[in-house]
Design an enzyme around this catalytic site. Structure first.
Site: not given
Ligand code: ACO
Length: 172
Positions: A96, A107-109, A135-137, A142, A144
């Site tokens: 993702i 969008l990630g969600k 990859n703490e972010n 995940y 959450k």
């Molecule tokens: C299996 C793999 O692919 S591992 C690699 C994962 N991908 C990456 O690391 C690539 C770079 N990062 C990303 O693409 C994005 O940051 C992602 C996919 C990790 C998250 O996507 P986003 O679109 O930013 O997250 P989104 O806005 O959908 O957040 C969904 C929920 O997670 C929470 N969330 C997102 N990031 C974080 C975080 N760092 N810490 C805590 N909560 C978080 C949000 O607050 C939100 O909560 P809510 O539903 O209560 O509002």
């Protein structure tokens, strides 16, 4: 703000290669040597490799659009396409990736929920993924969304061995 999703076909090959390459680089280049990063990018995201993965019937790719612009993608695997032997009752989220400037818009969600829908339609019992231990972010994201760590596995980034956490969510 509009969010849409579309399953990728071979017609999307070049766009998929571009977004796969760019988002991986953007996410990890600060924490890896350029030699290891370039080796991984070249091996994992060359056109032939992406075409092979896109043609695998046990893998599916999706683009997510934010206001009609491609903003990220999802890759899921079942059966033998999974990168670990997890069995036929599980679905792997292999990737993702949301482009940095579009993150934190849900969008990630959205992509994760799509993966859950696919898994449930296919009557899978669990959904799992591997995420780099540094990859703490993504780990926080995940967690959450209900995933828990159930193991780990190592992989090669260029010539460096790195560790992925295996995270799982039960669907039953
Ligand atoms: C299996 C793999 O692919 S591992 C690699 C994962 N991908 C990456 O690391 C690539 C770079 N990062 C990303 O693409 C994005 O940051 C992602 C996919 C990790 C998250 O996507 P986003 O679109 O930013 O997250 P989104 O806005 O959908 O957040 C969904 C929920 O997670 C929470 N969330 C997102 N990031 C974080 C975080 N760092 N810490 C805590 N909560 C978080 C949000 O607050 C939100 O909560 P809510 O539903 O209560 O509002």
């Amino acid at each position: 703000m509009t969010i849409n999703i579309k399953m990728c076909t071979l017609e999307d090959l070049h766009k998929l290669q571009e977004i796969s390459y760019e988002t991986f680089k953007e996410t990890f280049e600060a924490e890896n040597s350029s030699e290891n990063m370039n080796a991984y990018l070249e091996e994992s995201f060359n056109l032939n490799q992406v075409e092979k993965e896109l043609s695998n019937i046990s893998s599916q790719f999706y683009f997510v659009y934010f206001n009609h612009e491609v903003a990220g993608y999802l890759k899921v695997n079942t059966d033998g396409a999974q990168s670990e032997e997890m069995g036929d009752d599980s679905l792997e989220i292999e990737r993702i990736y949301v482009i940095n400037k579009f993150q934190k818009n849900g969008l990630g969600k959205y992509l994760l929920n799509k993966a859950m829908d696919i898994a449930m339609e296919l009557n899978k019992k669990k959904i799992w993924l591997g995420v780099w231990e540094k990859n703490e972010n993504a780990i926080a994201f995940y967690k959450k969304l209900g995933f828990v760590q159930t193991g780990n596995h190592s992989f090669l980034m260029g010539d460096e061995e790195q560790m992925d956490l295996i995270m799982t969510k039960s669907l039953q």
